[in-house]
Design a protein around this motif. Sequence first.
Motif, PDB file in Angstrom:
ATOM      1  N   LEU A  98       0.835  -1.196   0.000  1.00 39.62           N
ATOM      2  CA  LEU A  98       0.000   0.000   0.000  1.00 39.62           C
ATOM      3  C   LEU A  98       0.870   1.246   0.000  1.00 39.62           C
ATOM      4  O   LEU A  98       1.942   1.273   0.618  1.00 39.62           O
ATOM      5  CB  LEU A  98      -0.902   0.042   1.241  1.00 39.62           C
ATOM      6  CG  LEU A  98      -2.057  -0.950   1.346  1.00 39.62           C
ATOM      7  CD1 LEU A  98      -2.719  -0.819   2.712  1.00 39.62           C
ATOM      8  CD2 LEU A  98      -3.076  -0.717   0.245  1.00 39.62           C
ATOM      9  N   GLU A  99       0.386   2.278  -0.672  1.00 38.49           N
ATOM     10  CA  GLU A  99       0.999   3.605  -0.584  1.00 38.49           C
ATOM     11  C   GLU A  99      -0.031   4.551   0.018  1.00 38.49           C
ATOM     12  O   GLU A  99      -1.172   4.620  -0.447  1.00 38.49           O
ATOM     13  CB  GLU A  99       1.455   4.118  -1.943  1.00 38.49           C
ATOM     14  CG  GLU A  99       2.120   5.488  -1.850  1.00 38.49           C
ATOM     15  CD  GLU A  99       2.812   5.917  -3.130  1.00 38.49           C
ATOM     16  OE1 GLU A  99       3.567   6.901  -3.096  1.00 38.49           O
ATOM     17  OE2 GLU A  99       2.591   5.249  -4.167  1.00 38.49           O
ATOM     18  N   ILE A 100       0.382   5.270   1.054  1.00 39.56           N
ATOM     19  CA  ILE A 100      -0.514   6.156   1.798  1.00 39.56           C
ATOM     20  C   ILE A 100       0.090   7.557   1.788  1.00 39.56           C
ATOM     21  O   ILE A 100       1.242   7.747   2.200  1.00 39.56           O
ATOM     22  CB  ILE A 100      -0.672   5.663   3.254  1.00 39.56           C
ATOM     23  CG1 ILE A 100      -1.156   4.206   3.278  1.00 39.56           C
ATOM     24  CG2 ILE A 100      -1.617   6.559   4.031  1.00 39.56           C
ATOM     25  CD1 ILE A 100      -0.870   3.494   4.580  1.00 39.56           C
ATOM     26  N   THR A 101      -0.674   8.527   1.317  1.00 39.65           N
ATOM     27  CA  THR A 101      -0.183   9.904   1.227  1.00 39.65           C
ATOM     28  C   THR A 101      -1.065  10.818   2.068  1.00 39.65           C
ATOM     29  O   THR A 101      -2.290  10.810   1.925  1.00 39.65           O
ATOM     30  CB  THR A 101      -0.174  10.388  -0.234  1.00 39.65           C
ATOM     31  OG1 THR A 101       0.662   9.513  -1.006  1.00 39.65           O
ATOM     32  CG2 THR A 101       0.352  11.813  -0.331  1.00 39.65           C
ATOM     33  N   ILE A 102      -0.420  11.577   2.950  1.00 32.42           N
ATOM     34  CA  ILE A 102      -1.141  12.464   3.868  1.00 32.42           C
ATOM     35  C   ILE A 102      -0.892  13.914   3.484  1.00 32.42           C
ATOM     36  O   ILE A 102       0.259  14.343   3.357  1.00 32.42           O
ATOM     37  CB  ILE A 102      -0.690  12.244   5.330  1.00 32.42           C
ATOM     38  CG1 ILE A 102      -0.916  10.797   5.756  1.00 32.42           C
ATOM     39  CG2 ILE A 102      -1.430  13.186   6.271  1.00 32.42           C
ATOM     40  CD1 ILE A 102       0.326   9.953   5.740  1.00 32.42           C
ATOM     41  N   ASN A 103      -1.964  14.654   3.292  1.00 35.69           N
ATOM     42  CA  ASN A 103      -1.887  16.100   3.071  1.00 35.69           C
ATOM     43  C   ASN A 103      -2.720  16.783   4.148  1.00 35.69           C
ATOM     44  O   ASN A 103      -3.892  16.446   4.337  1.00 35.69           O
ATOM     45  CB  ASN A 103      -2.423  16.470   1.686  1.00 35.69           C
ATOM     46  CG  ASN A 103      -1.530  15.954   0.575  1.00 35.69           C
ATOM     47  OD1 ASN A 103      -0.406  16.411   0.418  1.00 35.69           O
ATOM     48  ND2 ASN A 103      -2.017  14.982  -0.187  1.00 35.69           N
ATOM     49  N   SER A 104      -2.109  17.734   4.845  1.00 30.64           N
ATOM     50  CA  SER A 104      -2.795  18.342   5.984  1.00 30.64           C
ATOM     51  C   SER A 104      -2.636  19.850   5.992  1.00 30.64           C
ATOM     52  O   SER A 104      -1.563  20.373   5.682  1.00 30.64           O
ATOM     53  CB  SER A 104      -2.235  17.774   7.294  1.00 30.64           C
ATOM     54  OG  SER A 104      -2.817  18.415   8.412  1.00 30.64           O
ATOM     55  N   ASP A 105      -3.728  20.549   6.342  1.00 33.18           N
ATOM     56  CA  ASP A 105      -3.609  21.983   6.606  1.00 33.18           C
ATOM     57  C   ASP A 105      -3.831  22.285   8.089  1.00 33.18           C
ATOM     58  O   ASP A 105      -4.078  23.423   8.470  1.00 33.18           O
ATOM     59  CB  ASP A 105      -4.549  22.810   5.718  1.00 33.18           C
ATOM     60  CG  ASP A 105      -6.008  22.399   5.824  1.00 33.18           C
ATOM     61  OD1 ASP A 105      -6.783  22.780   4.938  1.00 33.18           O
ATOM     62  OD2 ASP A 105      -6.371  21.699   6.793  1.00 33.18           O
ATOM     63  N   ILE A 106      -3.716  21.232   8.934  1.00 33.22           N
ATOM     64  CA  ILE A 106      -3.808  21.406  10.381  1.00 33.22           C
ATOM     65  C   ILE A 106      -2.394  21.591  10.938  1.00 33.22           C
ATOM     66  O   ILE A 106      -1.535  20.733  10.725  1.00 33.22           O
ATOM     67  CB  ILE A 106      -4.457  20.183  11.057  1.00 33.22           C
ATOM     68  CG1 ILE A 106      -5.847  19.910  10.473  1.00 33.22           C
ATOM     69  CG2 ILE A 106      -4.556  20.394  12.565  1.00 33.22           C
ATOM     70  CD1 ILE A 106      -6.477  18.623  10.980  1.00 33.22           C
ATOM     71  N   PRO A 107      -2.126  22.678  11.643  1.00 31.46           N
ATOM     72  CA  PRO A 107      -0.794  22.845  12.254  1.00 31.46           C
ATOM     73  C   PRO A 107      -0.489  21.685  13.197  1.00 31.46           C
ATOM     74  O   PRO A 107      -1.367  21.200  13.909  1.00 31.46           O
ATOM     75  CB  PRO A 107      -0.921  24.166  13.024  1.00 31.46           C
ATOM     76  CG  PRO A 107      -2.062  24.885  12.391  1.00 31.46           C
ATOM     77  CD  PRO A 107      -3.010  23.829  11.922  1.00 31.46           C
ATOM     78  N   ILE A 108       0.767  21.253  13.202  1.00 32.08           N
ATOM     79  CA  ILE A 108       1.179  20.114  14.019  1.00 32.08           C
ATOM     80  C   ILE A 108       1.631  20.587  15.399  1.00 32.08           C
ATOM     81  O   ILE A 108       2.316  21.597  15.534  1.00 32.08           O
ATOM     82  CB  ILE A 108       2.323  19.346  13.326  1.00 32.08           C
ATOM     83  CG1 ILE A 108       1.824  18.735  12.012  1.00 32.08           C
ATOM     84  CG2 ILE A 108       2.885  18.250  14.227  1.00 32.08           C
ATOM     85  CD1 ILE A 108       2.931  18.125  11.175  1.00 32.08           C
ATOM     86  N   GLY A 109       1.237  19.852  16.431  1.00 31.75           N
ATOM     87  CA  GLY A 109       1.750  20.096  17.772  1.00 31.75           C
ATOM     88  C   GLY A 109       1.189  21.307  18.474  1.00 31.75           C
ATOM     89  O   GLY A 109       1.838  21.860  19.365  1.00 31.75           O
ATOM     90  N   VAL A 110      -0.027  21.735  18.110  1.00 34.69           N
ATOM     91  CA  VAL A 110      -0.623  22.893  18.783  1.00 34.69           C
ATOM     92  C   VAL A 110      -1.988  22.546  19.382  1.00 34.69           C
ATOM     93  O   VAL A 110      -2.776  23.428  19.707  1.00 34.69           O
ATOM     94  CB  VAL A 110      -0.745  24.107  17.829  1.00 34.69           C
ATOM     95  CG1 VAL A 110       0.629  24.595  17.412  1.00 34.69           C
ATOM     96  CG2 VAL A 110      -1.589  23.778  16.605  1.00 34.69           C
ATOM     97  N   GLY A 111      -2.278  21.257  19.514  1.00 32.44           N
ATOM     98  CA  GLY A 111      -3.510  20.842  20.175  1.00 32.44           C
ATOM     99  C   GLY A 111      -4.751  20.874  19.310  1.00 32.44           C
ATOM    100  O   GLY A 111      -5.871  20.883  19.834  1.00 32.44           O
ATOM    101  N   LEU A 112      -4.577  20.876  17.989  1.00 37.85           N
ATOM    102  CA  LEU A 112      -5.729  20.938  17.086  1.00 37.85           C
ATOM    103  C   LEU A 112      -6.060  19.584  16.456  1.00 37.85           C
ATOM    104  O   LEU A 112      -6.790  19.512  15.470  1.00 37.85           O
ATOM    105  CB  LEU A 112      -5.497  21.990  15.997  1.00 37.85           C
ATOM    106  CG  LEU A 112      -5.419  23.431  16.497  1.00 37.85           C
ATOM    107  CD1 LEU A 112      -5.199  24.396  15.332  1.00 37.85           C
ATOM    108  CD2 LEU A 112      -6.686  23.822  17.265  1.00 37.85           C
ATOM    109  N   GLY A 113      -5.531  18.527  17.027  1.00 33.70           N
ATOM    110  CA  GLY A 113      -5.980  17.190  16.640  1.00 33.70           C
ATOM    111  C   GLY A 113      -5.433  16.666  15.336  1.00 33.70           C
ATOM    112  O   GLY A 113      -6.086  15.846  14.680  1.00 33.70           O
ATOM    113  N   SER A 114      -4.229  17.091  14.951  1.00 33.58           N
ATOM    114  CA  SER A 114      -3.688  16.601  13.682  1.00 33.58           C
ATOM    115  C   SER A 114      -3.524  15.082  13.698  1.00 33.58           C
ATOM    116  O   SER A 114      -3.825  14.405  12.707  1.00 33.58           O
ATOM    117  CB  SER A 114      -2.353  17.281  13.360  1.00 33.58           C
ATOM    118  OG  SER A 114      -1.401  17.056  14.381  1.00 33.58           O
TER     119      SER A 114
END
Length: 251
Positions: A90-106
């Motif tokens: 499997l190939e899994i690609t993650i794209n996120s616009d949630i900031p990491i490490g600030v408590g917003l549930g990334s």
Amino acid sequence: MKSIASAPGKIILFGEHFVVHGTPAILAAIDKRVTVTSAFTDNNIIRVNSELGTLNVPVSSPYEEVKSEFRPFVYLANEMITSNQNVNGLEITINSDIPIGVGLGSSSACCVAATASISGLFKELSSEENLKMSIEAEKTIFPDTSGADCTVCTYGGIIEYDKINGSKKNTDASNLNLLITNSMIPHSTKRSVEKVSKFKEDDEERFSQLCALETKLIDEVNIALKNKDLITLGLKMSENQKYLEEIQVSN
């Protein structure tokens, strides 16, 4: 064949950290999302692509042996591959616009979106099934997770949650607009959870009192939400912050 799924981030309005120890919490989904794309491959590899880097591991590699940020994806991939013996990789690609490490549930949003995306290659899961597997994936990073974050990332909106009764939508707050600011202060969920556990261990009586106060506060918040009483809601946020300061997890 590709399978694409997305999930929103979240904010815990009331009950953060206390919810791990059984008190209720009020959470809201936010308008930042994670999108996960999954596809079959023929190389007997699980490949994970994200802004944190790229991981390539052989199929059936123990998730415990990979970096923590990749564990949920390896766990989920192996769960699905084990149940479907004709899959080679499997190939899994993650794209996120949630900031990491600030408590917003990334992390939670990644688990929810990845579960839906990977499972979508095989079969469609119900929301309840997707949530259950997402929480198991999140436990590969945070073993003591309450399940609250994955729940709001699954169902969206504003919810009240506790570990015993699960979640219920708060329709009284459906038109509530929130402004979230980022303090830019680095945040580690793992270290914060450890701090709270240490506080509880050192002073269990006071921690129990704070849990009772937080539960009472949640009841008062629900009344304020029902009455659209934003002044009281703001005051209760300040009160909630004092409790977080006392258990040493507030910036």
